[in-house]
Design a protein around this motif. Structure first.
Motif, PDB file in Angstrom:
ATOM      1  N   GLU A 155      55.974  -1.393 -90.500  1.00 31.40           N
ATOM      2  CA  GLU A 155      56.594  -0.122 -90.110  1.00 31.40           C
ATOM      3  C   GLU A 155      57.818  -0.320 -89.199  1.00 31.40           C
ATOM      4  O   GLU A 155      57.882   0.215 -88.095  1.00 31.40           O
ATOM      5  CB  GLU A 155      55.566   0.778 -89.425  1.00 31.40           C
ATOM      6  CG  GLU A 155      54.423   1.219 -90.309  1.00 31.40           C
ATOM      7  CD  GLU A 155      54.848   2.213 -91.401  1.00 31.40           C
ATOM      8  OE1 GLU A 155      55.935   2.820 -91.263  1.00 31.40           O
ATOM      9  OE2 GLU A 155      54.103   2.363 -92.380  1.00 31.40           O
ATOM     10  N   SER A 158      59.665   3.018 -87.958  1.00 27.79           N
ATOM     11  CA  SER A 158      58.917   4.039 -87.238  1.00 27.79           C
ATOM     12  C   SER A 158      59.631   4.384 -85.930  1.00 27.79           C
ATOM     13  O   SER A 158      59.988   3.514 -85.141  1.00 27.79           O
ATOM     14  CB  SER A 158      57.504   3.535 -86.937  1.00 27.79           C
ATOM     15  OG  SER A 158      56.788   4.469 -86.172  1.00 27.79           O
ATOM     16  N   SER A 186      56.279   0.574 -94.961  1.00 24.51           N
ATOM     17  CA  SER A 186      56.827   1.813 -94.415  1.00 24.51           C
ATOM     18  C   SER A 186      56.202   2.995 -95.130  1.00 24.51           C
ATOM     19  O   SER A 186      55.900   2.938 -96.328  1.00 24.51           O
ATOM     20  CB  SER A 186      58.349   1.854 -94.587  1.00 24.51           C
ATOM     21  OG  SER A 186      58.873   3.071 -94.070  1.00 24.51           O
TER      22      SER A 186
END
Length: 294
Positions: A155, A158, A186
């Motif tokens: 991620e 993020s 993701s």
């Protein structure tokens, strides 16, 4: 090339990974997508040796990955992993020194990377004073500072605003262009679709689709077309072999049962009047994702 083959991991009686197999090729960005609890983080941690696998192999260029190999890996976990009281520059320099670089070299690398990531004016700030987005950038710098051959990011986008996403995406593309094998997860499917060369979709611990992005789009593409015409397209509803999905005046989206049907539609559309556009529609990553996990 990093390759997982038949990797299995169970927690108690629950299979977190069930025969997971996919490849991450040098010079390419591989997007790793799946819902919460699908197995993405577990797979990444097994690659890194943080978790043990119950079965299967993880190889780099055909040989089982070793601790020495993993020193050439870069990893960014989803959780924040930086020391909050350290200053940004000294933190990244410290991590670079752990990989064997001299102080001067480590400092030069850290400055250049932090500047590239948009943190050039925050070098002397403590990590804890940074916004969450800037902490994310610093964490990416920590994963990249030793020029890893394999880069694994959980991620990475993020908490980033759209401009920061573009900055980070550019840095990852640059690393891939230099030959690194990049695997990133993701939940932002639009970013994955724009950025990745290859795609891996996982659900309930099993791989549902994997391969080059464009090949997957072609494989999962129905015979779907978009028609933009000067005349009304209501006649499509009665055309044999056609399923109309959307029709509004001269605009229509529809599926056909064969290439011959598509050609018949085109001929009739031209006979009706001017045709501005007649083209196949390719599915988005979100559409492919929904299709393969059902």
């Amino acid at each position: 090339m990093l390759q997982l083959a038949g990797v299995t991991k169970a927690y108690g009686g629950r299979l977190a990974l069930d025969g997971v197999s996919f490849s991450v090729r040098p010079g390419r960005l591989t997007g790793f997508v799946g819902g919460n609890g699908a197995g993405k983080t577990t797979a990444m941690r097994i690659v890194l040796g943080v978790l043990s696998k119950d079965a299967g192999t993880v190889t780099l260029d055909g040989a089982e990955v070793t601790a020495s190999d993993r020193r050439r890996f870069g990893y960014m976990p989803e959780e924040r992993g930086l020391y909050p009281k350290m200053k940004v520059l000294e933190h990244i320099v410290y991590l670079s020194r752990l990989h064997g670089f001299s102080n001067a070299d480590a400092t030069a690398r850290a400055r250049a990377l932090l500047d590239q990531l948009g943190l050039g004016e925050r070098l002397d700030d403590r990590v804890e004073t940074l916004s969450l987005g800037n902490q994310q950038r610093a964490q990416i710098a920590a994963a990249l500072v030793h020029d890893p051959e394999v880069l694994i990011l959980d991620e990475p986008f993020s908490g980033l605003d759209p401009l920061a996403v573009d900055v980070v995406a550019g840095v990852l593309q640059e690393r891939a262009a230099a030959g690194a094998a990049v695997l990133f997860s993701s939940h932002q499917l639009d970013v994955v679709e724009r950025l990745c060369d290859d795609l891996v979709i996982i659900a309930a611990g099993t791989i549902r689709a994997a391969g080059p992005r464009d090949e997957l789009r072609a494989t999962h593409s129905a015979r779907r077309f978009e028609l933009v015409a000067a005349s009304d397209t209501a006649w499509l509803a009665g055309q044999p072999g056609v399923t109309v999905l959307q029709a509004d005046g001269g605009y229509a989206v529809f599926d056909v049962d064969s290439d011959d049907t598509a050609q018949a539609v085109l001929r009739r559309a031209v006979a009706q009047g001017d045709v501005a556009s007649f083209a196949p529609q390719h599915p988005t990553l979100a559409q492919i994702f929904k299709e393969v996990i059902q």
